[in-house]
Design a protein around this motif. Structure first.
Motif, PDB file in Angstrom:
ATOM      1  N   THR A  74       0.777  -1.191   0.023  1.00 37.69           N
ATOM      2  CA  THR A  74      -0.002  -0.080  -0.130  1.00 37.69           C
ATOM      3  C   THR A  74       0.851   1.197   0.042  1.00 37.69           C
ATOM      4  OG1 THR A  74      -0.251  -0.089   2.325  1.00 37.69           O
ATOM      5  CG2 THR A  74      -1.687  -1.225   1.255  1.00 37.69           C
ATOM      6  N   ARG A  75       0.283   2.342  -0.523  1.00 39.19           N
ATOM      7  CA  ARG A  75       1.039   3.490  -0.401  1.00 39.19           C
ATOM      8  C   ARG A  75       1.200   4.157   0.915  1.00 39.19           C
ATOM      9  NH1 ARG A  75       0.061   9.139  -0.581  1.00 39.19           N
ATOM     10  NH2 ARG A  75       1.113  10.308  -2.128  1.00 39.19           N
ATOM     11  N   PRO A  76       2.545   4.217   1.112  1.00 36.23           N
ATOM     12  CA  PRO A  76       2.890   4.588   2.660  1.00 36.23           C
ATOM     13  C   PRO A  76       2.761   6.041   2.828  1.00 36.23           C
ATOM     14  CG  PRO A  76       4.809   4.685   1.175  1.00 36.23           C
ATOM     15  CD  PRO A  76       3.616   4.113   0.410  1.00 36.23           C
ATOM     16  N   THR A  77       2.203   6.299   4.042  1.00 32.96           N
ATOM     17  CA  THR A  77       1.596   7.928   4.407  1.00 32.96           C
ATOM     18  C   THR A  77       2.677   8.495   4.951  1.00 32.96           C
ATOM     19  OG1 THR A  77       0.942   6.783   6.414  1.00 32.96           O
ATOM     20  CG2 THR A  77      -0.677   6.921   4.446  1.00 32.96           C
ATOM     21  N   ALA A  78       3.655   7.985   5.362  1.00 37.97           N
ATOM     22  CA  ALA A  78       4.810   8.949   6.191  1.00 37.97           C
ATOM     23  C   ALA A  78       6.175   8.211   5.688  1.00 37.97           C
ATOM     24  CB  ALA A  78       4.939   8.816   7.658  1.00 37.97           C
ATOM     25  N   PRO A  79       7.273   9.202   5.402  1.00 37.51           N
ATOM     26  CA  PRO A  79       8.455   8.433   5.012  1.00 37.51           C
ATOM     27  C   PRO A  79       9.259   7.663   6.318  1.00 37.51           C
ATOM     28  CG  PRO A  79       8.598  11.026   5.884  1.00 37.51           C
ATOM     29  CD  PRO A  79       7.291  10.509   5.625  1.00 37.51           C
ATOM     30  N   SER A  80       9.869   6.860   5.542  1.00 40.72           N
ATOM     31  CA  SER A  80      10.715   5.766   6.531  1.00 40.72           C
ATOM     32  C   SER A  80      12.137   6.262   6.708  1.00 40.72           C
ATOM     33  CB  SER A  80      10.908   4.326   5.872  1.00 40.72           C
ATOM     34  OG  SER A  80      11.431   4.769   4.578  1.00 40.72           O
ATOM     35  N   SER A  81      12.332   7.326   6.187  1.00 39.70           N
ATOM     36  CA  SER A  81      13.846   8.103   6.545  1.00 39.70           C
ATOM     37  C   SER A  81      13.616   8.906   7.674  1.00 39.70           C
ATOM     38  CB  SER A  81      14.382   8.744   5.214  1.00 39.70           C
ATOM     39  OG  SER A  81      13.605   9.914   5.002  1.00 39.70           O
ATOM     40  N   ALA A  82      14.963   9.067   8.355  1.00 42.00           N
ATOM     41  CA  ALA A  82      14.906   9.936   9.370  1.00 42.00           C
ATOM     42  C   ALA A  82      14.785  11.380   9.353  1.00 42.00           C
ATOM     43  CB  ALA A  82      16.638   9.772  10.014  1.00 42.00           C
ATOM     44  N   SER A  83      14.284  11.993  10.394  1.00 41.08           N
ATOM     45  CA  SER A  83      13.817  13.395  10.240  1.00 41.08           C
ATOM     46  C   SER A  83      15.026  14.376  10.555  1.00 41.08           C
ATOM     47  CB  SER A  83      12.639  13.616  11.179  1.00 41.08           C
ATOM     48  OG  SER A  83      13.103  13.424  12.475  1.00 41.08           O
ATOM     49  N   PRO A  84      15.036  15.666  10.168  1.00 42.08           N
ATOM     50  CA  PRO A  84      16.093  16.411  10.191  1.00 42.08           C
ATOM     51  C   PRO A  84      16.224  16.245  11.914  1.00 42.08           C
ATOM     52  CG  PRO A  84      14.672  17.554   8.673  1.00 42.08           C
ATOM     53  CD  PRO A  84      13.967  16.304   9.175  1.00 42.08           C
ATOM     54  N   ALA A  85      15.553  16.342  12.544  1.00 45.55           N
ATOM     55  CA  ALA A  85      15.663  16.510  14.194  1.00 45.55           C
ATOM     56  C   ALA A  85      16.432  15.228  14.673  1.00 45.55           C
ATOM     57  CB  ALA A  85      14.276  16.392  14.926  1.00 45.55           C
ATOM     58  N   VAL A  86      16.159  14.015  13.995  1.00 44.80           N
ATOM     59  CA  VAL A  86      16.799  12.974  14.311  1.00 44.80           C
ATOM     60  C   VAL A  86      18.429  12.626  13.754  1.00 44.80           C
ATOM     61  CG1 VAL A  86      17.019  10.279  13.850  1.00 44.80           C
ATOM     62  CG2 VAL A  86      14.856  11.580  14.439  1.00 44.80           C
ATOM     63  N   THR A  87      18.574  13.245  12.386  1.00 40.95           N
ATOM     64  CA  THR A  87      19.769  13.450  11.904  1.00 40.95           C
ATOM     65  C   THR A  87      20.568  14.546  12.952  1.00 40.95           C
ATOM     66  OG1 THR A  87      18.946  14.833  10.400  1.00 40.95           O
ATOM     67  CG2 THR A  87      19.058  12.623   9.755  1.00 40.95           C
TER      68      THR A  87
END
Length: 219
Positions: A160-173
């Motif tokens: 199914t089409r994902p609704t949120a990215p799986s990559s890390a957010s700028p806060a996490v990086t």
């Protein structure tokens, strides 16, 4: 000669002296701040990645058993990313084989005859399309040899089409960068040379004007 008569370079500490005068924890703080800024900028500059997963399951026919289905599921997981399968999947996904090769991964379980096909893309709809295209192509190739393997591959769940990215957010990086920068600052603090007693000695004093005048009067 008074202290006001000294050269400017003698009265003002050098940049290296000012750095040495900073407290030790300043290296760790500076490293954490620089690492956090770099990590945050990296998180903002890198486009987000979306992940979608499709599942297929190996089902034994009347002439086979569950152990055979489990073994073929392991084999299908290894061939799912081969050119023979991706060549058909590219037609349904609308992307070249090299894109599927770099964006699709498979995983199998030692306990269940199931294959997970995961695709990653900067577009959520494309991630789902690639995962479904590879699962469809794999199912088709596996069922073409069903009479020989006595194992049928069926679609268990569509991606199914994902609704949120799986990559890390700028806060996490940013947090990761700050941790790495602070660690690097701590290593530099431990590796820098220690100040010896000779380096900590007092500078030569200049006679005060009153003492110099008194000595001149006794001559």
């Amino acid at each position: 000669m008074t202290t006001t008569d000294l050269p400017t370079s003698a009265r003002r500490p050098s940049p290296l002296g000012r750095v040495k005068a900073l407290p030790p924890w300043s290296l760790i703080a500076a490293g954490a701040l620089a690492g956090g800024l770099l990590g945050g900028v990296y998180g903002l500059a890198k486009p987000p990645a979306y992940t979608a997963t499709a599942y297929v399951v190996a089902v034994p026919t009347e002439k086979s058993d569950s152990a055979s289905a489990l073994g073929f599921a392991q084999a299908y997981g290894r061939v799912a990313t081969q050119v023979a399968v991706l060549g058909d999947a590219q037609v349904w996904a609308g992307v070249p084989v090299r894109t599927l090769k770099s964006s699709v991964q498979t995983a199998t379980s030692p306990d269940a005859p199931m294959v997970a096909i995961t695709a990653t893309s900067d577009r959520p709809d494309l991630a789902a399309d690639m995962a479904n295209a590879v699962s469809r192509a794999l199912t088709r190739h596996a069922n073409d040899t069903k009479s020989a393997t006595n194992v049928e591959l069926q679609q268990f769940a569509r991606a199914t089409r994902p609704t949120a990215p799986s990559s890390a957010s700028p806060a996490v990086t940013g947090l990761v960068g700050a941790s790495a920068g602070g660690l690097l600052g701590g290593l530099v603090l431990l590796a820098r040379p220690r100040r010896t007693g000779r380096d900590q000695g007092r500078p030569a004093s200049v006679p005060a004007p009153a003492v110099a005048a008194e000595a001149h009067g006794q001559l």
